[in-house]
Design an enzyme around this catalytic site. Structure first.
Site, PDB file in Angstrom:
ATOM      1  N   GLY A  12      63.309 -61.457 -45.575  1.00  0.00           N
ATOM      2  CA  GLY A  12      64.696 -60.988 -45.536  1.00  0.00           C
ATOM      3  C   GLY A  12      65.109 -60.391 -46.870  1.00  0.00           C
ATOM      4  O   GLY A  12      66.122 -59.707 -46.978  1.00  0.00           O
ATOM      5  N   PRO A  16      63.432 -53.686 -54.651  1.00  0.00           N
ATOM      6  CA  PRO A  16      63.780 -52.347 -55.143  1.00  0.00           C
ATOM      7  C   PRO A  16      62.514 -51.516 -55.380  1.00  0.00           C
ATOM      8  O   PRO A  16      61.524 -52.015 -55.940  1.00  0.00           O
ATOM      9  CB  PRO A  16      64.517 -52.637 -56.448  1.00  0.00           C
ATOM     10  CG  PRO A  16      65.040 -54.036 -56.303  1.00  0.00           C
ATOM     11  CD  PRO A  16      63.980 -54.752 -55.508  1.00  0.00           C
ATOM     12  N   THR A  17      62.538 -50.264 -54.951  1.00  0.00           N
ATOM     13  CA  THR A  17      61.312 -49.445 -55.012  1.00  0.00           C
ATOM     14  C   THR A  17      60.992 -48.971 -56.431  1.00  0.00           C
ATOM     15  O   THR A  17      59.859 -48.601 -56.701  1.00  0.00           O
ATOM     16  CB  THR A  17      61.419 -48.224 -54.067  1.00  0.00           C
ATOM     17  OG1 THR A  17      62.651 -47.552 -54.329  1.00  0.00           O
ATOM     18  CG2 THR A  17      61.363 -48.653 -52.621  1.00  0.00           C
ATOM     19  N   GLY A  19      60.785 -50.414 -60.024  1.00  0.00           N
ATOM     20  CA  GLY A  19      60.838 -51.607 -60.860  1.00  0.00           C
ATOM     21  C   GLY A  19      60.454 -51.260 -62.287  1.00  0.00           C
ATOM     22  O   GLY A  19      60.038 -50.136 -62.594  1.00  0.00           O
ATOM     23  N   GLY A  21      58.024 -52.245 -65.456  1.00  0.00           N
ATOM     24  CA  GLY A  21      56.823 -52.968 -65.892  1.00  0.00           C
ATOM     25  C   GLY A  21      57.028 -53.572 -67.264  1.00  0.00           C
ATOM     26  O   GLY A  21      57.743 -53.014 -68.108  1.00  0.00           O
ATOM     27  N   ASP A  49      58.875 -56.601 -63.376  1.00  0.00           N
ATOM     28  CA  ASP A  49      57.517 -57.078 -63.087  1.00  0.00           C
ATOM     29  C   ASP A  49      56.930 -57.805 -64.302  1.00  0.00           C
ATOM     30  O   ASP A  49      56.690 -57.191 -65.340  1.00  0.00           O
ATOM     31  CB  ASP A  49      56.614 -55.888 -62.737  1.00  0.00           C
ATOM     32  CG  ASP A  49      55.219 -56.361 -62.381  1.00  0.00           C
ATOM     33  OD1 ASP A  49      55.070 -56.945 -61.287  1.00  0.00           O
ATOM     34  OD2 ASP A  49      54.285 -56.190 -63.200  1.00  0.00           O
ATOM     35  N   TYR A  54      51.057 -61.808 -69.677  1.00  0.00           N
ATOM     36  CA  TYR A  54      51.648 -60.787 -70.551  1.00  0.00           C
ATOM     37  C   TYR A  54      52.216 -61.398 -71.836  1.00  0.00           C
ATOM     38  O   TYR A  54      52.510 -60.697 -72.796  1.00  0.00           O
ATOM     39  CB  TYR A  54      52.740 -59.974 -69.831  1.00  0.00           C
ATOM     40  CG  TYR A  54      52.256 -59.192 -68.634  1.00  0.00           C
ATOM     41  CD1 TYR A  54      50.903 -59.038 -68.365  1.00  0.00           C
ATOM     42  CD2 TYR A  54      53.152 -58.600 -67.758  1.00  0.00           C
ATOM     43  CE1 TYR A  54      50.457 -58.337 -67.254  1.00  0.00           C
ATOM     44  CE2 TYR A  54      52.722 -57.888 -66.643  1.00  0.00           C
ATOM     45  CZ  TYR A  54      51.378 -57.763 -66.394  1.00  0.00           C
ATOM     46  OH  TYR A  54      50.961 -57.058 -65.291  1.00  0.00           O
ATOM     47  N   LYS A  83      53.155 -63.502 -62.015  1.00  0.00           N
ATOM     48  CA  LYS A  83      51.790 -63.571 -61.453  1.00  0.00           C
ATOM     49  C   LYS A  83      51.035 -64.787 -61.960  1.00  0.00           C
ATOM     50  O   LYS A  83      51.181 -65.174 -63.126  1.00  0.00           O
ATOM     51  CB  LYS A  83      51.013 -62.298 -61.819  1.00  0.00           C
ATOM     52  CG  LYS A  83      51.773 -61.020 -61.496  1.00  0.00           C
ATOM     53  CD  LYS A  83      50.940 -59.769 -61.723  1.00  0.00           C
ATOM     54  CE  LYS A  83      51.815 -58.532 -61.684  1.00  0.00           C
ATOM     55  NZ  LYS A  83      52.376 -58.159 -62.990  1.00  0.00           N
TER      56      LYS A  83
HETATM   57  N1  LIG Z   1      48.736 -56.262 -61.584  1.00  0.00           N
HETATM   58  C1  LIG Z   1      48.033 -55.799 -62.585  1.00  0.00           C
HETATM   59  O1  LIG Z   1      46.848 -56.148 -62.775  1.00  0.00           O
HETATM   60  C2  LIG Z   1      48.650 -54.796 -63.519  1.00  0.00           C
HETATM   61  C3  LIG Z   1      47.831 -54.034 -64.367  1.00  0.00           C
HETATM   62  C4  LIG Z   1      48.455 -53.109 -65.206  1.00  0.00           C
HETATM   63  C5  LIG Z   1      49.829 -52.956 -65.202  1.00  0.00           C
HETATM   64  N2  LIG Z   1      50.598 -53.740 -64.383  1.00  0.00           N
HETATM   65  C6  LIG Z   1      52.083 -53.602 -64.352  1.00  0.00           C
HETATM   66  O2  LIG Z   1      52.404 -52.239 -64.174  1.00  0.00           O
HETATM   67  C7  LIG Z   1      53.256 -51.795 -65.220  1.00  0.00           C
HETATM   68  C8  LIG Z   1      53.043 -50.320 -65.488  1.00  0.00           C
HETATM   69  O3  LIG Z   1      51.710 -50.032 -65.779  1.00  0.00           O
HETATM   70  P1  LIG Z   1      51.247 -49.516 -67.215  1.00  0.00           P
HETATM   71  O4  LIG Z   1      52.255 -49.979 -68.202  1.00  0.00           O
HETATM   72  O5  LIG Z   1      49.869 -49.896 -67.419  1.00  0.00           O
HETATM   73  O6  LIG Z   1      51.209 -47.959 -67.086  1.00  0.00           O
HETATM   74  P2  LIG Z   1      52.242 -46.754 -66.852  1.00  0.00           P
HETATM   75  O7  LIG Z   1      53.572 -47.258 -66.446  1.00  0.00           O
HETATM   76  O8  LIG Z   1      51.496 -45.810 -66.004  1.00  0.00           O
HETATM   77  O9  LIG Z   1      52.323 -46.127 -68.304  1.00  0.00           O
HETATM   78  C9  LIG Z   1      53.058 -46.712 -69.334  1.00  0.00           C
HETATM   79  C10 LIG Z   1      52.903 -45.850 -70.571  1.00  0.00           C
HETATM   80  O10 LIG Z   1      53.429 -44.546 -70.307  1.00  0.00           O
HETATM   81  C11 LIG Z   1      54.350 -44.157 -71.306  1.00  0.00           C
HETATM   82  N3  LIG Z   1      55.503 -43.567 -70.612  1.00  0.00           N
HETATM   83  C12 LIG Z   1      56.439 -44.205 -69.881  1.00  0.00           C
HETATM   84  N4  LIG Z   1      57.318 -43.344 -69.369  1.00  0.00           N
HETATM   85  C13 LIG Z   1      56.946 -42.125 -69.785  1.00  0.00           C
HETATM   86  C14 LIG Z   1      57.466 -40.827 -69.577  1.00  0.00           C
HETATM   87  N5  LIG Z   1      58.571 -40.636 -68.853  1.00  0.00           N
HETATM   88  N6  LIG Z   1      56.824 -39.785 -70.149  1.00  0.00           N
HETATM   89  C15 LIG Z   1      55.722 -39.974 -70.899  1.00  0.00           C
HETATM   90  N7  LIG Z   1      55.160 -41.186 -71.124  1.00  0.00           N
HETATM   91  C16 LIG Z   1      55.777 -42.253 -70.579  1.00  0.00           C
HETATM   92  C17 LIG Z   1      54.761 -45.428 -72.027  1.00  0.00           C
HETATM   93  O11 LIG Z   1      54.929 -45.158 -73.397  1.00  0.00           O
HETATM   94  P3  LIG Z   1      56.403 -45.325 -74.094  1.00  0.00           P
HETATM   95  O12 LIG Z   1      56.640 -46.806 -74.172  1.00  0.00           O
HETATM   96  O13 LIG Z   1      56.198 -44.702 -75.435  1.00  0.00           O
HETATM   97  O14 LIG Z   1      57.404 -44.591 -73.239  1.00  0.00           O
HETATM   98  C18 LIG Z   1      53.598 -46.391 -71.776  1.00  0.00           C
HETATM   99  O15 LIG Z   1      52.686 -46.350 -72.848  1.00  0.00           O
HETATM  100  C19 LIG Z   1      52.887 -52.734 -66.384  1.00  0.00           C
HETATM  101  O16 LIG Z   1      53.845 -52.722 -67.393  1.00  0.00           O
HETATM  102  C20 LIG Z   1      52.754 -54.051 -65.655  1.00  0.00           C
HETATM  103  O17 LIG Z   1      54.024 -54.613 -65.399  1.00  0.00           O
HETATM  104  C21 LIG Z   1      50.032 -54.633 -63.522  1.00  0.00           C
END
Ligand SMILES: NC(=O)c1ccc[n+]([C@@H]2O[C@H](COP(=O)([O-])OP(=O)(O)OC[C@H]3O[C@@H](n4cnc5c(N)ncnc54)[C@H](OP(=O)(O)O)[C@@H]3O)[C@@H](O)[C@H]2O)c1
Length: 318
Positions: A12, A16-17, A19, A21, A49, A54, A83
């Site tokens: 239920g 939000p689409t 989120g 990270g 998330d 982390y 997680k």
């Molecule tokens: N379940 C898992 O195993 C798992 C694994 C990896 C990640 N995650 C989750 O997913 C989230 C997102 O993944 P991610 O952080 O790896 O990768 P991402 O969101 O694809 O990329 C984040 C990076 O992109 C840069 N960025 C953000 N917005 C931008 C924009 N508008 N233009 C240019 N660069 C931009 C950020 O730098 P700046 O800070 O300089 O903007 C940051 O270094 C994580 O934070 C985590 O919560 C989960």
């Protein structure tokens, strides 16, 4: 194509689409994550998330607490995910791990609790227990037993929904078949260069909401090599962005939303935090979606190398 701001879960709840990270590769100043999360909440993000591993849940919790105290949000407006870490896969350890995360977050429940990775490590205080040769010390718990621990957490009102992360389709099916409470969300790597479409289709057909991590292709990951493709620099992405007066990141994120996915981009920069949330005043047409789909190179940024060699290592199958 219209895109929903929230998707319905079987409990239920609505997820939000878009989120926010909270995993970062930068070792920021103390307080930097708190600032980023507060900024995200101020801009309108209502889905955060997190994860035990982390190591910043205290700061995330502080941001939530201050945002509530300042009247920006109420707890019930927020969808918080955390997680289970790999060192706590024993059924009885699952609840303890969540309780520890809740204490750090300063919350009495989360909205969603995910098994972070289907690979178990040796239980204990060390999140990354290693042999003297540097290899991880694995443990071997039946994932179905771990799932029972997740169900225990729902029964104890510590989480409202439970799900999976980094599971392949065979592992997903194993959990579905054995579950009393079905997984409602799976979080996996997805971006236009790694469409992960077989797994996405498999899970969506079975009513799991699919969340895309690394949606921007994790452009600043330290292990990126000079030969790796850079999604946000791809000419087709830049062309579509410039034609629409949007940024490359907005085009990539919008494309994922139009695939029916939840996205959790991360940024530490206030302007980019805002930019990544402004995705509902434009759309990609069929031709543009096709062009974005053609970027798929089956290129994974996150291979979970430290889990390789474990029988449950997920990425040898889709
Ligand atoms: N379940 C898992 O195993 C798992 C694994 C990896 C990640 N995650 C989750 O997913 C989230 C997102 O993944 P991610 O952080 O790896 O990768 P991402 O969101 O694809 O990329 C984040 C990076 O992109 C840069 N960025 C953000 N917005 C931008 C924009 N508008 N233009 C240019 N660069 C931009 C950020 O730098 P700046 O800070 O300089 O903007 C940051 O270094 C994580 O934070 C985590 O919560 C989960």
């Amino acid at each position: 194509m219209p895109v929903s701001r929230e998707l319905q879960l079987p409990s239920g709840d609505r997820i939000p689409t878009v989120g926010f990270g909270t995993w970062t590769m930068w070792r920021g100043e103390k307080g930097e994550m708190c600032k980023a999360v507060k900024e995200a909440i101020k801009v309108g993000y209502r889905h955060i998330d997190c994860a035990w591993v982390y190591k910043n849940q205290e700061e995330v919790g502080q941001a939530i607490k201050e945002s509530i105290e300042e009247g920006t949000i109420k707890r019930e407006d927020l969808f918080v995910t955390t997680k289970l870490w790999n060192t706590a896969h024993r059924r009885e350890a699952v609840k303890e791990n969540l309780k520890n995360s809740l204490a750090l977050l300063g919350l009495s429940y989360v909205n969603l609790f995910l098994i972070h990775v289907p690979v178990s490590f040796k239980e204990g205080d060390d999140d990354f227990p290693k042999h003297s040769d540097g290899k991880m010390i694995f443990a071997h718990h039946d994932l179905v037993d771990t799932w029972k621990g997740m169900e225990d957490c729902v029964d104890a009102d510590l989480t409202r929904n439970i799900g999976l992360s980094n599971f392949n389709h065979l592992q997903v099916q194993r959990i579905i078949d054995a579950s009393r409470i079905r997984p409602s969300v799976i979080q996996v790597e997805i971006n236009p260069m790694f469409s992960n479409s077989q797994l996405v289709e498999y899970c969506q057909k079975r009513d799991l909401v699919v969340t895309a991590y690394g949606p921007l292709g994790a452009p600043n990951r330290p292990w990126k090599t000079k030969d790796d493709p850079t999604l946000l620099e791809e000419p087709v992405v830049k062309q579509i962005a410039s034609a629409k007066g949007k940024t490359a990141a907005q085009v990539v994120l919008r494309c994922l939303l139009q695939r029916g996915l939840v996205i959790i981009p991360q940024s530490s920069n206030p302007a980019r935090i805002k930019e990544n949330f402004e995705l509902f005043d434009f759309e990609l047409n069929e031709d543009e979606m096709k062009k974005m789909a053609a970027l798929d190179r089956n290129f994974r940024a996150y291979c979970e190398d430290i889990c390789m060699g474990h029988p449950e290592y997920p990425f040898n199958d889709f």
